[in-house]
Scaffold this active site. Structure first.
Site, PDB file in Angstrom:
ATOM      1  N   LYS A 117       0.830  -1.207   0.000  1.00 39.96           N
ATOM      2  CA  LYS A 117       0.000   0.000   0.000  1.00 39.96           C
ATOM      3  C   LYS A 117       0.863   1.254   0.000  1.00 39.96           C
ATOM      4  O   LYS A 117       0.491   2.273  -0.575  1.00 39.96           O
ATOM      5  CB  LYS A 117      -0.939   0.004   1.214  1.00 39.96           C
ATOM      6  CG  LYS A 117      -2.107  -0.934   1.031  1.00 39.96           C
ATOM      7  CD  LYS A 117      -3.403  -0.254   1.402  1.00 39.96           C
ATOM      8  CE  LYS A 117      -4.575  -0.829   0.681  1.00 39.96           C
ATOM      9  NZ  LYS A 117      -5.195  -2.000   1.014  1.00 39.96           N
ATOM     10  N   LYS A 207      -4.744  -9.305  -6.464  1.00 37.52           N
ATOM     11  CA  LYS A 207      -6.110  -9.454  -5.972  1.00 37.52           C
ATOM     12  C   LYS A 207      -6.983  -8.286  -6.408  1.00 37.52           C
ATOM     13  O   LYS A 207      -6.481  -7.193  -6.652  1.00 37.52           O
ATOM     14  CB  LYS A 207      -6.124  -9.618  -4.456  1.00 37.52           C
ATOM     15  CG  LYS A 207      -6.108  -8.337  -3.647  1.00 37.52           C
ATOM     16  CD  LYS A 207      -6.369  -8.670  -2.178  1.00 37.52           C
ATOM     17  CE  LYS A 207      -6.647  -7.414  -1.372  1.00 37.52           C
ATOM     18  NZ  LYS A 207      -7.977  -6.830  -1.572  1.00 37.52           N
ATOM     19  N   LYS A 210     -10.895  -2.946  -3.680  1.00 31.86           N
ATOM     20  CA  LYS A 210     -11.847  -1.852  -3.860  1.00 31.86           C
ATOM     21  C   LYS A 210     -11.165  -0.507  -4.000  1.00 31.86           C
ATOM     22  O   LYS A 210     -11.716   0.401  -4.610  1.00 31.86           O
ATOM     23  CB  LYS A 210     -12.883  -1.854  -2.738  1.00 31.86           C
ATOM     24  CG  LYS A 210     -12.387  -1.565  -1.356  1.00 31.86           C
ATOM     25  CD  LYS A 210     -13.585  -1.402  -0.430  1.00 31.86           C
ATOM     26  CE  LYS A 210     -13.425  -2.121   0.888  1.00 31.86           C
ATOM     27  NZ  LYS A 210     -12.211  -1.792   1.640  1.00 31.86           N
TER      28      LYS A 210
HETATM   29  P1  ATP Z   1      -8.632  -1.980   0.058  1.00 29.74           P
HETATM   30  O1  ATP Z   1      -8.098  -1.964  -1.332  1.00 29.74           O
HETATM   31  O2  ATP Z   1      -9.253  -0.706   0.483  1.00 29.74           O
HETATM   32  O3  ATP Z   1      -7.681  -2.562   1.079  1.00 29.74           O
HETATM   33  P2  ATP Z   1      -9.991  -4.458  -0.024  1.00 29.74           P
HETATM   34  O4  ATP Z   1     -10.778  -4.807  -1.239  1.00 29.74           O
HETATM   35  O5  ATP Z   1      -8.682  -5.130   0.189  1.00 29.74           O
HETATM   36  O6  ATP Z   1      -9.874  -2.922  -0.028  1.00 29.74           O
HETATM   37  P3  ATP Z   1     -10.613  -4.650   2.788  1.00 29.74           P
HETATM   38  O7  ATP Z   1     -11.608  -3.746   3.418  1.00 29.74           O
HETATM   39  O8  ATP Z   1      -9.166  -4.408   3.019  1.00 29.74           O
HETATM   40  O9  ATP Z   1     -10.921  -4.702   1.234  1.00 29.74           O
HETATM   41  O10 ATP Z   1     -10.940  -6.140   3.233  1.00 29.74           O
HETATM   42  C1  ATP Z   1     -12.213  -6.554   3.687  1.00 29.74           C
HETATM   43  C2  ATP Z   1     -12.342  -8.034   3.631  1.00 29.74           C
HETATM   44  O11 ATP Z   1     -12.461  -8.459   2.263  1.00 29.74           O
HETATM   45  C3  ATP Z   1     -11.133  -8.791   4.191  1.00 29.74           C
HETATM   46  O12 ATP Z   1     -11.592  -9.947   4.856  1.00 29.74           O
HETATM   47  C4  ATP Z   1     -10.377  -9.177   2.962  1.00 29.74           C
HETATM   48  O13 ATP Z   1      -9.560 -10.297   3.177  1.00 29.74           O
HETATM   49  C5  ATP Z   1     -11.485  -9.465   1.983  1.00 29.74           C
HETATM   50  N1  ATP Z   1     -11.053  -9.303   0.596  1.00 29.74           N
HETATM   51  C6  ATP Z   1     -10.602  -8.158   0.045  1.00 29.74           C
HETATM   52  N2  ATP Z   1     -10.295  -8.348  -1.248  1.00 29.74           N
HETATM   53  C7  ATP Z   1     -10.540  -9.658  -1.496  1.00 29.74           C
HETATM   54  C8  ATP Z   1     -10.416 -10.473  -2.666  1.00 29.74           C
HETATM   55  N3  ATP Z   1      -9.968  -9.954  -3.805  1.00 29.74           N
HETATM   56  N4  ATP Z   1     -10.763 -11.780  -2.581  1.00 29.74           N
HETATM   57  C9  ATP Z   1     -11.213 -12.296  -1.418  1.00 29.74           C
HETATM   58  N5  ATP Z   1     -11.360 -11.587  -0.285  1.00 29.74           N
HETATM   59  C10 ATP Z   1     -11.027 -10.280  -0.315  1.00 29.74           C
HETATM   60 MG    MG Z   2      -7.432  -4.544   1.855  1.00 35.02          MG
END
Ligand code: ATP
Ligand code: MG
Length: 341
Positions: A117, A207, A210
């Site tokens: 990040k 991955k 968001k």
């Molecule tokens: P950011 O980019 O803001 O970190 P993020 O998509 O990684 O967003 P988080 O809020 O960090 O989302 O994570 C929330 C939950 O969603 C966590 O349990 C994380 O492991 C899960 N998660 C996030 N992205 C994925 C993905 N691509 N596949 C499966 N699980 C995911």
């Molecule tokens: Mg995340």
């Protein structure tokens, strides 16, 4: 009664990666353990600005995040289900400070997500971004949560939480904290053989996230279903020419197979059996595009049927519970560290 706990940050619109990797495992567990576990699903809103956001939108995004939990099928009539905002339970931030002082800097510095990040947001690397796994540890330890349904990317943070808890238990020679189950047990508890990782549509070795600036890389839960279809149709695949489920060699098509299975609640083997050995990637994409679009249409209708008032009622109940449990735990911890008698 054991506690199952999870949260999804409210910084940006959640994606189908969050939905399939975090919401669904949690909601499946909430059904399975409706009577024998506490189900804590909270919005970690203080985690939402570890990287820069538009703060004028955060409040509405948090409320929407709670509607998403409800629309995904969390049974808010079940007295064991607790929905709350991290910011409305001040014990989280207070415990984070205490845990900070029991976390070696070197150990926190090894978090790969911080490294990734901070490369992405190199103009805005805050102490909060560095510190967030420790606030996450507080989120978990305050409730003695044992099971934390998470995507694969979060297991390193879970390990850090376990280490902090074990270190403090040893130091104070008491069972102050319940140690959350290790990765293998967590995954088995979710009924999986390993953590889920939905891939980016444009760069399937990474991955889906968001917070990605590339709209084409992700399907957000508020995407227009027709736009979402286009994103699936233009997803990056490979030039092998034959469909096989192989995350190393063919991460793009494998990701699509996985999305197709999870979004329809079908066994992955069934979807693989349907497409394995086929040469027309377009057929696979069309089917996945249809599934994703149908999912979004029905999910968005459910979200629209939930009012702000419904959310307020759920929060009032959830936050009263969370404050009671968290304050009691914090009190015990404060006694151990010597600031209370
Ligand atoms: P950011 O980019 O803001 O970190 P993020 O998509 O990684 O967003 P988080 O809020 O960090 O989302 O994570 C929330 C939950 O969603 C966590 O349990 C994380 O492991 C899960 N998660 C996030 N992205 C994925 C993905 N691509 N596949 C499966 N699980 C995911
Ligand atoms: Mg995340």
């Amino acid at each position: 009664m054991k506690t199952i706990l999870t949260g999804v940050r409210a910084n940006e619109e959640p994606t189908i990666g969050n939905f399939l990797g975090a919401y669904m495992p949690m909601i499946n567990l909430a059904h399975k353990h409706a009577t024998d576990c506490n189900i804590n699903m909270f919005v970690p809103d203080l985690h939402s600005f570890t990287t820069p956001i538009d703060h004028s939108k955060l409040y509405a995004q948090v409320i929407k995040g709670i509607k998403y939990y409800m629309a995904a099928g969390l049974d808010t009539d079940n007295p064991n289900v607790h929905i709350y905002r991290q910011s409305h339970v001040p014990a989280h931030s207070e415990l984070a400070w205490i845990l900070d002082c029991f976390t070696p800097f070197g150990e926190a510095s090894r978090m790969t997500q911080f490294k990734e990040k901070s490369e992405e947001h190199h103009d805005a690397i805050t102490v909060g971004l560095f510190n967030y796994p420790i606030l996450m540890a507080a989120d978990i330890l305050l409730y003695d949560a044992e099971y934390i349904p998470l995507g694969e990317d979060q297991f390193q943070h879970l390990e850090l939480t376990r280490n902090i808890a074990m270190r403090m238990n040893n130091k104070f020679e008491t069972e102050l904290f319940t140690i959350p189950a290790p990765e293998k047990e967590q995954v088995a508890f979710m009924g999986l053989d390993k953590g889920l990782r939905i891939r980016s549509l444009t760069e399937p070795t990474k991955k889906m996230s968001k917070s990605s600036n590339n709209e084409k890389s992700k399907i957000s839960l508020n995407d227009d279903p027709a736009e979402a279809k286009k994103k699936i149709m233009s997803a990056t695949t490979d030039s092998e020419g034959v469909i096989h489920f192989d995350m190393q060699k063919q991460p793009g098509v494998s990701n699509l197979l996985m999305i197709e299975a999870l979004i329809n609640n079908k066994p992955l083997e069934e979807v693989i059996a349907q497409f394995d050995g086929q040469t027309r990637y377009g057929d696979l994409k069309k089917q996945v595009a249809e599934s994703v679009s149908n999912f979004l249409t029905s999910f968005q209708a459910k979200v629209a049927s939930i009012s702000d008032e419904d959310v307020e009622n759920v929060l009032e109940k959830g936050e009263a519970y969370a404050n009671e449990v968290a304050n009691k735990k914090l009190y015990e911890i404060q006694k151990q560290v010597g600031v209370r008698k």
